[in-house]
Write a protein that holds these residues in place. Structure first.
Motif, PDB file in Angstrom:
ATOM      1  N   ASP A   3      54.420  36.351  45.734  1.00 52.94           N
ATOM      2  CA  ASP A   3      54.044  37.722  46.072  1.00 52.94           C
ATOM      3  C   ASP A   3      52.607  37.991  45.632  1.00 52.94           C
ATOM      4  O   ASP A   3      51.670  37.510  46.242  1.00 52.94           O
ATOM      5  N   HIS A   4      52.423  38.701  44.544  1.00 51.75           N
ATOM      6  CA  HIS A   4      51.084  39.089  44.094  1.00 51.75           C
ATOM      7  C   HIS A   4      50.361  37.916  43.437  1.00 51.75           C
ATOM      8  O   HIS A   4      50.965  37.165  42.673  1.00 51.75           O
ATOM      9  N   ASN A  49      45.846  45.576  51.825  1.00 53.00           N
ATOM     10  CA  ASN A  49      46.130  45.715  50.388  1.00 53.00           C
ATOM     11  C   ASN A  49      45.360  44.711  49.532  1.00 53.00           C
ATOM     12  O   ASN A  49      45.483  44.721  48.306  1.00 53.00           O
ATOM     13  N   LEU A  50      44.569  43.833  50.161  1.00 49.85           N
ATOM     14  CA  LEU A  50      43.832  42.800  49.437  1.00 49.85           C
ATOM     15  C   LEU A  50      42.548  43.379  48.847  1.00 49.85           C
ATOM     16  O   LEU A  50      41.676  43.861  49.572  1.00 49.85           O
ATOM     17  N   LYS A  51      42.433  43.357  47.529  1.00 48.93           N
ATOM     18  CA  LYS A  51      41.257  43.866  46.837  1.00 48.93           C
ATOM     19  C   LYS A  51      40.280  42.727  46.584  1.00 48.93           C
ATOM     20  O   LYS A  51      40.665  41.654  46.126  1.00 48.93           O
ATOM     21  N   ILE A  52      39.012  42.984  46.887  1.00 47.78           N
ATOM     22  CA  ILE A  52      37.968  41.966  46.786  1.00 47.78           C
ATOM     23  C   ILE A  52      36.846  42.499  45.902  1.00 47.78           C
ATOM     24  O   ILE A  52      36.262  43.541  46.194  1.00 47.78           O
ATOM     25  N   GLN A  53      36.571  41.779  44.826  1.00 50.38           N
ATOM     26  CA  GLN A  53      35.461  42.132  43.934  1.00 50.38           C
ATOM     27  C   GLN A  53      34.390  41.048  44.027  1.00 50.38           C
ATOM     28  O   GLN A  53      34.710  39.856  43.961  1.00 50.38           O
ATOM     29  N   ILE A  54      33.149  41.456  44.166  1.00 47.53           N
ATOM     30  CA  ILE A  54      32.031  40.512  44.184  1.00 47.53           C
ATOM     31  C   ILE A  54      31.053  40.937  43.091  1.00 47.53           C
ATOM     32  O   ILE A  54      30.554  42.066  43.084  1.00 47.53           O
ATOM     33  N   HIS A  56      27.569  40.218  40.440  1.00 49.26           N
ATOM     34  CA  HIS A  56      26.140  39.931  40.666  1.00 49.26           C
ATOM     35  C   HIS A  56      25.841  38.432  40.669  1.00 49.26           C
ATOM     36  O   HIS A  56      24.875  37.984  41.259  1.00 49.26           O
ATOM     37  N   ASN A  57      26.679  37.622  39.980  1.00 52.72           N
ATOM     38  CA  ASN A  57      26.463  36.167  39.949  1.00 52.72           C
ATOM     39  C   ASN A  57      27.268  35.456  41.031  1.00 52.72           C
ATOM     40  O   ASN A  57      27.513  34.260  40.944  1.00 52.72           O
ATOM     41  N   TYR A  58      27.721  36.226  42.043  1.00 54.63           N
ATOM     42  CA  TYR A  58      28.482  35.721  43.186  1.00 54.63           C
ATOM     43  C   TYR A  58      29.879  35.233  42.803  1.00 54.63           C
ATOM     44  O   TYR A  58      30.502  34.477  43.538  1.00 54.63           O
ATOM     45  N   PHE A  59      30.345  35.701  41.635  1.00 56.61           N
ATOM     46  CA  PHE A  59      31.740  35.472  41.254  1.00 56.61           C
ATOM     47  C   PHE A  59      32.611  36.412  42.087  1.00 56.61           C
ATOM     48  O   PHE A  59      32.332  37.608  42.205  1.00 56.61           O
ATOM     49  N   ILE A  60      33.671  35.870  42.682  1.00 54.50           N
ATOM     50  CA  ILE A  60      34.523  36.634  43.599  1.00 54.50           C
ATOM     51  C   ILE A  60      35.956  36.638  43.073  1.00 54.50           C
ATOM     52  O   ILE A  60      36.507  35.589  42.721  1.00 54.50           O
ATOM     53  N   ARG A  61      36.541  37.821  43.015  1.00 56.22           N
ATOM     54  CA  ARG A  61      37.928  37.983  42.584  1.00 56.22           C
ATOM     55  C   ARG A  61      38.739  38.580  43.726  1.00 56.22           C
ATOM     56  O   ARG A  61      38.380  39.620  44.282  1.00 56.22           O
ATOM     57  N   LEU A  62      39.828  37.917  44.071  1.00 55.63           N
ATOM     58  CA  LEU A  62      40.741  38.397  45.109  1.00 55.63           C
ATOM     59  C   LEU A  62      42.072  38.749  44.450  1.00 55.63           C
ATOM     60  O   LEU A  62      42.591  37.970  43.644  1.00 55.63           O
ATOM     61  N   ALA A  63      42.658  39.886  44.791  1.00 54.87           N
ATOM     62  CA  ALA A  63      43.922  40.290  44.186  1.00 54.87           C
ATOM     63  C   ALA A  63      44.763  41.079  45.181  1.00 54.87           C
ATOM     64  O   ALA A  63      44.244  41.934  45.907  1.00 54.87           O
ATOM     65  N   GLY A  64      46.044  40.772  45.200  1.00 57.32           N
ATOM     66  CA  GLY A  64      46.955  41.517  46.070  1.00 57.32           C
ATOM     67  C   GLY A  64      48.210  40.728  46.366  1.00 57.32           C
ATOM     68  O   GLY A  64      48.314  39.535  46.059  1.00 57.32           O
ATOM     69  N   SER A  65      49.161  41.396  46.971  1.00 52.75           N
ATOM     70  CA  SER A  65      50.407  40.749  47.384  1.00 52.75           C
ATOM     71  C   SER A  65      50.194  40.051  48.719  1.00 52.75           C
ATOM     72  O   SER A  65      49.918  40.703  49.739  1.00 52.75           O
ATOM     73  N   GLN A 116      46.604  34.368  38.271  1.00 52.79           N
ATOM     74  CA  GLN A 116      47.837  35.105  38.036  1.00 52.79           C
ATOM     75  C   GLN A 116      48.701  34.973  39.280  1.00 52.79           C
ATOM     76  O   GLN A 116      48.172  34.913  40.399  1.00 52.79           O
ATOM     77  N   ILE A 117      50.015  34.936  39.074  1.00 52.16           N
ATOM     78  CA  ILE A 117      50.910  34.803  40.233  1.00 52.16           C
ATOM     79  C   ILE A 117      52.256  35.429  39.926  1.00 52.16           C
ATOM     80  O   ILE A 117      52.740  35.374  38.801  1.00 52.16           O
ATOM     81  N   GLU A 118      52.817  36.065  40.936  1.00 46.57           N
ATOM     82  CA  GLU A 118      54.180  36.586  40.865  1.00 46.57           C
ATOM     83  C   GLU A 118      55.020  35.865  41.908  1.00 46.57           C
ATOM     84  O   GLU A 118      54.581  35.707  43.056  1.00 46.57           O
ATOM     85  N   PHE A 119      56.209  35.455  41.517  1.00 40.33           N
ATOM     86  CA  PHE A 119      57.108  34.799  42.468  1.00 40.33           C
ATOM     87  C   PHE A 119      58.543  35.143  42.112  1.00 40.33           C
ATOM     88  O   PHE A 119      58.884  35.368  40.947  1.00 40.33           O
ATOM     89  N   GLY A 120      59.354  35.221  43.128  1.00 38.25           N
ATOM     90  CA  GLY A 120      60.749  35.577  42.901  1.00 38.25           C
ATOM     91  C   GLY A 120      61.515  35.568  44.208  1.00 38.25           C
ATOM     92  O   GLY A 120      61.042  35.073  45.231  1.00 38.25           O
TER      93      GLY A 120
END
Length: 301
Positions: A3-4, A49-54, A56-65, A116-120
């Motif tokens: 899931d998430h 629902n996918l959140k994307i953070q970018i 200044h050093n081009y580090f990218i974070r993706l989060a969502g279900s 991070q991960i959710e599963f079930g």
């Protein structure tokens, strides 16, 4: 099952491509005064629902279900009009999401590490009321089940919280406004080390049969390690067994046991449930979890 997730990658090219993609809502992307594409060192964007953070050093974070994301793409919503995740998220559906992210946003799954991960599993049509199942959970190992505080929408659930992960049990049908009986049992890893030790897992690895097998084993073990009270006729127990049951229902008792004591008491508890549990609810749910895991494993073969 999955899931998430929270994923990380770092790429100037991908950062630029994402910021220039009109499908993603980043708000103000470029400063008219300086031409700087970053505000306060970070840009926050969202697609469905996918959140994307970018950063200044081009580090990218993706989060969502990923499950919800799939249904958002297919316009599968619950009665409240919100993309749902109460159905079964098969390996095929997961691969279609990963493929979509690669083709539409140039997100290469081989370069994206999961942090991070959710599963079930969503268990539908069990012969027991979901609320009753949830209320019979006492502890996970020695950690009490407390009322879930951050459940999305209307819902009921309980969770056992540890440093690196949480075990969650909640009513998925209530959350989605359904009349059906759907029980969700979930492992939510805040640190991947709780499952894979020091191994780095990439988004592309979610198509690996061994990864799914490991997640399934971890989920089953989590259920096995729950203290779950079955339906019992107290009058048929000896006085000493009645005292034991009373103690076993108390989360504080389990918290106070040493590892050796807990192992011994758990054997006592399981023996009592095996002999006197009238419905054998925990075993039936274990069988249902295993059945769902087997179906997903066969889809990967």
């Amino acid at each position: 099952m999955i899931d998430h997730i929270v994923c990380h990658t770092q790429s100037p090219g991908l950062a630029k491509s994402l910021l220039e993609n009109n499908s993603i809502d980043f708000g103000a992307k470029i400063s008219q005064q300086t031409g700087d594409i970053f505000n306060n060192g970070r840009q926050d964007g969202q697609f469905h629902n996918l959140k994307i953070q970018i950063h200044h050093n081009y580090f990218i974070r993706l989060a969502g279900s990923l499950h919800t994301f799939y249904n958002a793409l297919k316009d599968h919503v619950n009665i409240r009009g919100i993309p749902m995740n109460h159905d079964t998220f098969t390996p095929e559906k997961l691969q279609s999401v990963i493929g979509y992210l690669h083709s539409e946003f140039e997100i290469d799954p081989k370069d994206v590490s999961i942090h991070q991960i959710e599963f079930g599993v969503n268990l539908a049509n069990l012969p027991f009321a979901t609320e009753d199942i949830i209320d019979r959970l006492i502890v996970y190992n020695k950690y009490p089940f407390d009322r879930m505080k951050n459940i999305q929408g209307i819902g009921y659930g309980r969770e056992s919280c540890l440093t690196q992960y949480r075990i969650k049990a909640y009513d998925k049908s209530l959350q989605n406004g359904l009349k059906d009986n759907i029980f969700r049992f979930e492992y939510s890893a805040k640190k991947m080390q709780s499952i894979f030790d020091k191994q780095i897992i990439y988004l592309s690895g979610l198509s690996d049969h061994n990864i799914w097998e490991r997640l399934g084993e971890r989920l089953l073990k989590a259920w096995d390690d729950c203290i779950f009270i079955d339906e019992i006729d107290i009058q048929k127990l000896s006085k000493s067994e009645q005292i034991q049951i009373k103690d076993f229902k108390n989360p504080r008792i389990w918290e106070g046991y040493s590892y050796k004591q807990r192992s011994y008491r758990k054997k006592q508890f399981n023996r009592l449930m095996s002999q006197h549990g009238q419905l054998q609810i925990k075993q039936q749910i274990r069988n249902a979890i295993n059945h769902e895991l087997d179906k997903m494993a066969s889809a990967l073969s």
